[in-house]
Design an enzyme around this catalytic site. Structure first.
Site, PDB file in Angstrom:
ATOM      1  N   TYR A 345       0.828  -1.202   0.000  1.00  0.00           N
ATOM      2  CA  TYR A 345       0.000   0.000   0.000  1.00  0.00           C
ATOM      3  C   TYR A 345       0.869   1.261   0.000  1.00  0.00           C
ATOM      4  O   TYR A 345       1.877   1.334   0.685  1.00  0.00           O
ATOM      5  CB  TYR A 345      -0.958   0.029   1.213  1.00  0.00           C
ATOM      6  CG  TYR A 345      -2.119   0.956   0.953  1.00  0.00           C
ATOM      7  CD1 TYR A 345      -3.342   0.465   0.527  1.00  0.00           C
ATOM      8  CD2 TYR A 345      -1.963   2.340   1.056  1.00  0.00           C
ATOM      9  CE1 TYR A 345      -4.394   1.328   0.224  1.00  0.00           C
ATOM     10  CE2 TYR A 345      -2.993   3.203   0.756  1.00  0.00           C
ATOM     11  CZ  TYR A 345      -4.216   2.699   0.343  1.00  0.00           C
ATOM     12  OH  TYR A 345      -5.234   3.563   0.033  1.00  0.00           O
ATOM     13  N   GLU A 379      -5.799   6.021   5.378  1.00  0.00           N
ATOM     14  CA  GLU A 379      -5.698   4.845   4.507  1.00  0.00           C
ATOM     15  C   GLU A 379      -4.666   3.830   5.010  1.00  0.00           C
ATOM     16  O   GLU A 379      -4.720   2.663   4.658  1.00  0.00           O
ATOM     17  CB  GLU A 379      -5.391   5.257   3.063  1.00  0.00           C
ATOM     18  CG  GLU A 379      -4.115   6.057   2.902  1.00  0.00           C
ATOM     19  CD  GLU A 379      -4.073   6.846   1.598  1.00  0.00           C
ATOM     20  OE1 GLU A 379      -4.285   6.261   0.536  1.00  0.00           O
ATOM     21  OE2 GLU A 379      -3.807   8.064   1.664  1.00  0.00           O
ATOM     22  N   LYS A 440      -0.515  -1.115 -14.116  1.00  0.00           N
ATOM     23  CA  LYS A 440      -1.134  -0.822 -12.820  1.00  0.00           C
ATOM     24  C   LYS A 440      -2.629  -1.154 -12.830  1.00  0.00           C
ATOM     25  O   LYS A 440      -3.354  -0.804 -13.751  1.00  0.00           O
ATOM     26  CB  LYS A 440      -0.937   0.665 -12.514  1.00  0.00           C
ATOM     27  CG  LYS A 440      -1.938   1.257 -11.551  1.00  0.00           C
ATOM     28  CD  LYS A 440      -1.435   1.334 -10.158  1.00  0.00           C
ATOM     29  CE  LYS A 440      -2.560   1.407  -9.154  1.00  0.00           C
ATOM     30  NZ  LYS A 440      -2.262   0.684  -7.941  1.00  0.00           N
TER      31      LYS A 440
HETATM   32  P1  IOT Z   1      -3.224  -1.010  -4.995  1.00  0.00           P
HETATM   33  O1  IOT Z   1      -1.950  -0.334  -5.214  1.00  0.00           O
HETATM   34  O2  IOT Z   1      -3.802  -1.793  -6.128  1.00  0.00           O
HETATM   35  O3  IOT Z   1      -3.222  -1.937  -3.703  1.00  0.00           O
HETATM   36  C1  IOT Z   1      -2.600  -1.538  -2.521  1.00  0.00           C
HETATM   37  C2  IOT Z   1      -2.066  -2.784  -1.830  1.00  0.00           C
HETATM   38  O4  IOT Z   1      -3.161  -3.588  -1.370  1.00  0.00           O
HETATM   39  C3  IOT Z   1      -1.251  -3.725  -2.707  1.00  0.00           C
HETATM   40  O5  IOT Z   1       0.088  -3.332  -2.825  1.00  0.00           O
HETATM   41  C4  IOT Z   1      -1.405  -5.051  -1.998  1.00  0.00           C
HETATM   42  O6  IOT Z   1      -0.532  -5.192  -0.905  1.00  0.00           O
HETATM   43  C5  IOT Z   1      -2.840  -4.967  -1.492  1.00  0.00           C
HETATM   44  N1  IOT Z   1      -3.756  -5.576  -2.467  1.00  0.00           N
HETATM   45  C6  IOT Z   1      -4.295  -4.975  -3.546  1.00  0.00           C
HETATM   46  N2  IOT Z   1      -5.086  -5.817  -4.222  1.00  0.00           N
HETATM   47  C7  IOT Z   1      -5.043  -6.998  -3.566  1.00  0.00           C
HETATM   48  C8  IOT Z   1      -5.652  -8.268  -3.754  1.00  0.00           C
HETATM   49  N3  IOT Z   1      -6.478  -8.488  -4.772  1.00  0.00           N
HETATM   50  N4  IOT Z   1      -5.372  -9.253  -2.868  1.00  0.00           N
HETATM   51  C9  IOT Z   1      -4.552  -9.029  -1.824  1.00  0.00           C
HETATM   52  N5  IOT Z   1      -3.957  -7.845  -1.596  1.00  0.00           N
HETATM   53  C10 IOT Z   1      -4.192  -6.842  -2.451  1.00  0.00           C
HETATM   54  C11 IOT Z   1      -5.082   2.268  -4.186  1.00  0.00           C
HETATM   55  C12 IOT Z   1      -4.584   1.259  -5.109  1.00  0.00           C
HETATM   56  O7  IOT Z   1      -4.367   1.454  -6.280  1.00  0.00           O
HETATM   57  O8  IOT Z   1      -4.292   0.066  -4.517  1.00  0.00           O
HETATM   58  N6  IOT Z   1      -4.089   2.678  -3.272  1.00  0.00           N
HETATM   59  C13 IOT Z   1      -3.002   3.493  -3.795  1.00  0.00           C
HETATM   60  C14 IOT Z   1      -3.132   4.981  -3.653  1.00  0.00           C
HETATM   61  C15 IOT Z   1      -4.091   5.524  -2.711  1.00  0.00           C
HETATM   62  C16 IOT Z   1      -4.336   6.978  -3.038  1.00  0.00           C
HETATM   63  N7  IOT Z   1      -4.213   7.750  -1.848  1.00  0.00           N
HETATM   64  C17 IOT Z   1      -3.962   9.043  -1.819  1.00  0.00           C
HETATM   65  N8  IOT Z   1      -3.845   9.747  -2.914  1.00  0.00           N
HETATM   66  N9  IOT Z   1      -3.805   9.600  -0.659  1.00  0.00           N
HETATM   67  C18 IOT Z   1      -1.676   3.055  -3.138  1.00  0.00           C
HETATM   68  O9  IOT Z   1      -0.688   3.762  -3.315  1.00  0.00           O
HETATM   69  O10 IOT Z   1      -1.628   2.006  -2.525  1.00  0.00           O
HETATM   70 MG    MG Z   2      -0.096  -0.187  -5.597  1.00  0.00          MG
HETATM   71 MG    MG Z   3      -3.052  -3.148  -7.549  1.00  0.00          MG
END
Ligand code: IOT
Ligand code: MG
Ligand code: MG
Length: 509
Positions: A345, A379, A440
């Protein structure tokens, strides 16, 4: 000593001149509760800690200073090097106490960690967050008593009793519909006077606004080494579990964690009946030889857990809730013993991974905006996994990793037509090529959360143009039930909140 969980994962604190007071804590975070009472020269520090078996390691006292710490530190070696031998032996709370004796509140400028802390000394109460505010901390200051807690819901009953909205706190965000309660900003210490409730804020971290030009290989080496240190500090000699989507962010963490784990690493992926990333995560799990598990959540169940996501995160931001909902469902399905969980994250924030933006000025604008607006979104909160008794931690928001990534010039983030170039390149030797090059996909997309939430609202008759506004209203409605009114999340139905919002929007037409 078992380091699966930090000594404490949450607290409610009351600091006041005079004798002890009873506290009635309310936490979504699961764990045993331990009372703390420290009588100092001119005030008493009462607390209830949420802990995992060793609460004494989350409390430290010496002379006229006492503190409680929820969470953990990641740069202990650096920190003990400025102290006499043995200063860090009693755990992170003792280490912090020793630093405070030397540096006073400037000690917080030294810390790289995931924590919230409250310190009482003299007539002062210090309420401090880590650089990212990743363990949310709230205060309710009033003349003659300062309350602080890692969850809003622990302060709600007292807020109702505190005469007209306590004291205003300059430069701190107020909590929706809970008068007097404020959130301690990220990377800050509030220095409060327990006699008056007056607060003065000191910043202990700010995101870099400058950018460094670096040679490609210097940048990729620095990213790889810094991230590796952050992962190693977070595995704490245990066998962690990595929540794995198969994207570059979590796969990078998993690859580095595998290198620091004896025996196989555990990895876990979630999907729904409409959409998942199982194939992509499976490729990584096979490559790393991890013990891999997949959890499928029916979409109706997922949407039904919105109250749990809001209850745990205490966030009112609808976009953030869409990222946190699938993770909430994942953690809730993770029964069994408490685990130390590593995530990917936050990587997309300093690298502008969410913005799918080719042009460098726009990319850096997005980074600057996101780094100026993350505070208060919650978050990164540990309560998300804490509702099942697990501890989660995010290596990309390690202070050193974040300082490095934010501060790289935009052309290292977007290069040769690839997003997050510097990270992909840094991880290229550790992961399959298809993982390194995978485009992504946000967790809200990969799980179908955004689209199924939208569908739910359209089925309730809300026009497409109003969907985003309606999502905000639904999240607020749920927040008012599970945080402000203190209803258990199992007694709040997503469907009811949706119906109310739909009716309200229809009336206002
Ligand atoms: P994303 O980057 O896809 O997911 C964040 C984390 O959640 C992943 O690195 C992983 O550890 C876990 N995760 C995601 N999908 C799964 C899955 N299907 N199964 C298990 N674990 C999973 C949103 C995003 O794109 O998530 N978060 C962004 C940005 C947030 C924006 N915030 C802001 N502008 N203040 C991020 O950077 O994580
Ligand atoms: Mg990510
Ligand atoms: Mg992802």
């Amino acid at each position: 000593m078992d380091q699966t969980l930090p000594a404490a994962t949450g607290f409610l604190v009351s600091a006041h001149p005079g004798g002890g007071q009873g506290l009635a804590p309310v936490f979504a975070t699961q764990g045993s509760h331990a009372p703390v009472a420290q009588a100092l020269r001119s005030q008493t520090l009462d607390a209830v800690l949420v802990h995992s078996g060793a609460p004494e390691r989350a409390v430290a006292r010496s002379g006229d200073m006492a503190l409680v710490l929820a969470g953990e530190l990641y740069n202990r070696e650096e920190l003990v090097s400025v102290l006499p031998p043995g200063a860090g032996d009693g755990g992170d709370a003792h280490l912090l106490l020793a630093l405070l004796k030397v540096y006073d509140l400037h000690a917080f400028r030294l810390l790289n960690g995931r924590f919230a802390a409250v310190v009482a000394t003299g007539d002062r109460v210090l309420a401090a967050t880590d650089h990212a505010g990743s363990v949310p901390l709230y205060i309710l200051p009033a003349p003659g008593r300062v309350l602080a807690a890692t969850e809003i819901k622990s302060l709600v009953p007292e807020a109702a009793r505190t005469p007209p909205s306590g004291r205003p706190v300059p430069e701190a965000r107020r909590v929706r519909r809970v008068p007097g309660v404020h959130q301690v900003p990220a990377g800050a210490v509030l220095d409060l006077d327990v006699r008056t409730g007056a607060a003065v804020r000191t910043r202990t971290w700010t995101p870099p606004v400058s950018r460094r030009v670096m040679a490609e290989s210097d940048a990729t080496t620095a990213v790889r080494e810094t991230l590796e240190r952050a992962v190693r500090a977070r595995t704490a000699g245990t066998a962690p579990l990595v929540v794995l989507s198969g994207g570059i962010d979590s796969s990078g963490v998993a690859a580095l964690a595998a290198a620091h784990t004896e025996g196989p690493l555990d990895t876990l992926s979630m999907g729904t009946d409409t959409s998942d990333e199982f194939a992509e995560a499976g490729v990584v799990a096979t490559h790393l030889g991890s013990r891999h598990r997949e959890i499928t959540i029916p979409t109706a169940d997922l949407l039904g857990q919105l109250p749990h996501a809001v209850w745990a995160s205490e966030s009112v931001d609808p976009d953030i809730i869409e990222y946190l909902l699938p993770l909430t469902a994942l953690y809730r399905a993770l029964d069994g013993p408490a685990r130390r969980i590593l995530t990917g994250y936050g990587a997309d924030i300093p690298l502008a991974g969410m913005h799918r933006e080719d042009r460098l000025p726009q990319l850096d604008t997005a980074v600057a905006l996101d780094m100026a607006t993350f505070d208060g979104l919650n978050e990164m909160t540990p309560v998300l996994s804490g509702i099942r008794g697990h501890w989660s931690t995010h290596p990309y928001w390690d202070r050193d990793v974040l300082d490095l990534l934010v501060g790289l010039e935009a052309g290292l983030k977007r290069r040769y037509g690839r997003d997050k170039w510097v990270l992909r390149e840094a991880m290229s030797g550790l992961l399959p090529e298809e993982t390194v090059n995978r485009p992504k996909l946000g967790v809200h997309e990969g799980s179908g959360t955004t689209s199924s939430f939208s569908l739910l609202l359209m089925d309730a008759g809300i026009p497409e143009a109003d969907i985003h506004r309606a999502k905000r209203l639904v999240v607020q409605e749920i927040f008012d039930r599970v945080v402000v009114e203190g209803l258990p999340p199992a007694e709040v139905a997503t469907a009811d909140a949706v119906r109310q919002v739909a009716d309200r929007l229809k009336e206002s037409e």
